[in-house]
Enzyme design. Structure first.
Site, mmCIF file in Angstrom:
data_model
loop_
_atom_site.group_PDB
_atom_site.id
_atom_site.type_symbol
_atom_site.label_atom_id
_atom_site.label_comp_id
_atom_site.label_asym_id
_atom_site.label_seq_id
_atom_site.Cartn_x
_atom_site.Cartn_y
_atom_site.Cartn_z
ATOM 1 N N GLU A 180 -1.179 81.387 -19.378
ATOM 2 C CA GLU A 180 -0.156 81.323 -20.430
ATOM 3 C C GLU A 180 -0.158 80.005 -21.186
ATOM 4 O OE1 GLU A 180 0.473 82.612 -17.418
ATOM 5 O OE2 GLU A 180 1.150 84.659 -17.786
ATOM 6 N N HIS B 67 10.592 87.122 -11.437
ATOM 7 C CA HIS B 67 10.249 88.006 -12.554
ATOM 8 C C HIS B 67 11.486 88.494 -13.308
ATOM 9 C CE1 HIS B 67 6.433 87.908 -10.572
ATOM 10 N NE2 HIS B 67 5.877 88.787 -11.383
#
Lengths: 368, 325
Positions: B60, B129
């Site tokens: 990322e 998450h």
């Protein structure tokens, strides 16, 4: 006492500054006399600008951090002197030399340091955040290694737009241990991007010597092999060598759209920043040795004197002019106005600065 | 008007903008060959090819930073984060680089980048998450954040975000991906910073965003049917910019406010909204402002407890009745 940094530059130490074996390299041999003098002049301007900054910093007029480029001039000078209109550059916080090399004026650079509205970033960036996108210079970035993905993205854009160009993404030796740099390496090689990662290895990541910070297989550039990327090492005191070897990487970028890691051995004469008293991690003798044997500006001067491109008189004139230019910039920076309180909330959003019928934003975006 | 899902609405927005502007590129993990981890980008590779629809490694900080760098040269990347929770490994790029570069360059540079993906709890996947970082990111000047709750808004906001010349972070919701709604066939955008009154009412204003809007609308039904209370529901749609006027107009009408969001309570979006109301409509209030947010703990894994940790219809109804008492 840590081992002297120059020991980590084995090639560099073996061959003291002398006539450059790269003088006859086509990329250098093809330079006109005027081009060589112009390149020397640029290096001298960086040197004198930075030395003038020290005085202004000591007068308390420059805040924050000031990372000087003195000793490293041949790196920016050699690499940037090769670039064309679709070649871009981005670097970390030791960014003054790159700015002057791409053609930024001493006035706007000095005024940025003293936080004036006439500065290149209107007093909003400071020493670590010079920008000149009109000259393909995308900063000036404060976080170690954070610019590596951005530089990779600039190269991606060049390729996407179908241009024959590149991006040189500079970083210090301390940056090679940042995850963002490794992620950038991987993407650059995976996607065949025309990016050249230039590791300006001055031996110290702030106050930690390379051998205390970095595990490597002989040199930092060799890490490129793990990403199936080409690499090279360069003696950074020799601007001819910098140009000769960078030209190969540039050709690789332009013609094959492939990345390269270049590690350029260099040295800084002052602390990491002016906030670093430079007393704990290296020996004064080490600095003295490099200055005497390898100073990049003096080495190039000697080279050009022996080539009879430069005369002592002309050199003196160039250096005096650079000093005078830096003095004038200091006065300009002194006399320029500060930004205003109203300026604090400008240049945050493009949409705020360019309100028009196509604006896609409404509502409150700057809060009380 | 076609009835399509929230997921299809997002895809339609990207499809139309890919056709409209050849600088638009879709990038992210699994967006191309795999057709999207949540199938939002399904079919786009086939239609637009690998130059426009690009699979990235799980990296990322690298690929988001790459997109930001490309946007500085005029590319308009739409970057998918598989979860906004993963933005935390790219935080320097998302905040320091995209958010600051225009300012630090004195307005010389702008970053027309969109970063999108789901940002929600409620899916039984544990704390790592389930982050909802809209308040964290919206607290940085230079960044825009939107949270669509319906297919109509998802499409309109996504199209506005892609055309916008600043970094816009679009926070979607996996639980809403299958929700269906009417979406016009013709081209439209929902401008950033315009709230939407999703339900008219006279006794209480609920201000919410994202899935909390859907929860609030259900609660409003119950409040009307079982308690005879008329509730107005204001959907912020956009966190920054913020439509202060629509919030204030509603509060001036109902004189009572309940703020509902799926964030944890400390420094949530509702803190800013509560400050706004007390500062600009204090005299209009007939009761203290209340709020419903997630119970203040990392997201719990156990599904039964997670449903109780987050704002749900029962909690919203109960809190609304307190404001009305």
């Amino acid at each position: 006492m840590a081992k002297p940094a120059v020991l980590t530059h084995p090639e560099s130490l073996k061959r003291p500054a002398g006539p450059s074996e790269y003088a006859k390299d086509p990329v250098n041999a093809s330079m006109s006399k005027a081009e060589k003098i112009a390149l020397y002049t640029k290096m001298a301007r960086i040197r004198h600008f930075e030395q003038r900054c020290i005085r202004i910093y000591q007068q308390g007029k420059i805040g924050g951090f000031l990372h000087l480029y003195v000793g490293q001039e041949a790196v920016a000078a050699g690499t940037i002197s090769l670039l064309g209109k679709n070649d871009h550059i981005i670097t970390g916080y030791r960014d003054h030399g790159h700015g002057l090399m791409v053609g930024m004026g001493m006035n706007e650079c000095m005024a940025e340091l003293t936080g004036r509205v006439t500065g290149c970033s209107q007093g909003k960036g400071g020493s670590m955040h010079y920008f000149a996108p009109d000259k393909n210079y995308w900063g000036g970035h404060g976080i170690v290694g954070g610019q590596a993905p951005l530089g990779t993205g600039l190269a991606y854009a060049v390729k996407y737009l179908g241009l024959k160009g590149s991006c040189l993404a500079y970083m210090g030796d301390g940056a090679v241990n940042q995850g963002a740099v490794h992620e950038a390496y991987n993407l650059a090689s995976l996607w065949d991007l025309p990016v050249i990662f230039v590791v300006e290895n001055n031996g110290y990541s702030m106050g930690t010597s390379q051998e205390r910070s970095t595990a490597h297989p002989g040199c930092l550039a060799k890490r490129a092999e793990g990403y199936n990327m080409a690499w090279d090492v360069i003696n950074g005191h020799d601007v001819y060598e910098v140009r000769a070897k960078t030209a190969i990487a540039l050709k690789r970028a332009h013609e094959e759209s492939k990345p390269t890691v270049l590690e350029i051995f260099t040295y800084r004469y002052f602390g990491h920043s002016m906030a670093d008293p430079d007393k704990t991690y290296r020996d004064k003798e080490e600095i003295k040795e490099y200055r005497e044997k390898k100073d990049p500006v003096l080495a190039f001067e000697q080279e050009l004197l022996s080539e009879k491109v430069l005369t002592p008189e002309l050199s003196l004139k160039i250096n005096e002019a650079a000093m005078a230019e830096a003095d004038k910039a200091a006065i300009f920076a002194d006399e320029s106005p500060d930004p205003t309180v109203a300026d604090i909330t400008k240049h945050i959003y493009w949409e705020e600065d360019n309100r028009g019928p196509k604006t896609t934003s409404r509502g409150t975006i700057i809060f009380e | 008007m076609a009835v399509i899902s929230y997921r299809e609405a997002l895809r339609a927005a990207m499809r139309e903008e890919l056709k409209r502007d050849d600088k638009v590129v879709i990038m992210g993990e699994e967006v191309a060959q795999f057709n999207g981890a949540y199938k939002v980008t399904e079919g786009l590779l086939k239609e637009f090819g690998p130059k426009r629809i690009v699979d990235t490694p799980i990296s990322e900080a690298g690929f988001i930073g790459l997109g930001i760098g490309a946007s500085m040269l005029g590319i308009r990347p739409v970057m998918e984060l598989m979860f906004w929770s993963f933005s935390y490994v790219a935080f320097d790029q998302i905040v320091n680089n995209a958010g600051n570069i225009r300012y630090m360059s004195g307005g010389l540079i702008n970053c027309p980048i969109v970063i999108r993906g789901p940002a929600n709890g409620g899916t039984n996947v544990g704390a790592t998450h389930s982050h909802t970082p809209e308040a964290i990111l919206a607290s940085h000047p230079g960044i825009k954040v939107v949270c669509p709750a319906t297919p109509y808004d998802a499409k309109g906001l996504m199209k506005a975000a892609i055309r916008d010349n600043d970094p816009v972070y679009v926070m979607e919701n996996t639980i809403l991906y299958n929700d269906k709604g009417e979406v016009p066939d013709e081209d439209y955008i929902v401008p950033l910073g315009v709230a939407d009154v999703k339900r008219l009412g006279t006794d209480l204003t609920i201000v919410a965003h994202g899935r909390a809007v859907i929860t609030s609308l259900k609660a409003a039904e119950i409040l009307e049917k079982e308690h005879g209370v008329s509730v107005e529901v204001v959907d912020l749609r956009s966190i920054r910019p913020l439509d202060e006027e629509t919030i204030l107009a509603s509060v001036r009408k109902t004189h009572r406010a309940l703020l509902v969001e799926e964030n944890k309570p400390f420094c949530g979006v509702d803190a800013q909204v509560a400050y706004l109301i007390q500062s600009k409509a204090f005299d209009e209030l007939d009761a203290p402002i209340h709020r419903v947010s997630s119970i203040d703990a990392p997201q719990i894994y156990c599904k039964r407890m997670e449903d109780l940790q987050m704002p749900n219809v029962e909690r919203v109804v109960a809190e609304a009745l307190k404001v009305l008492a």
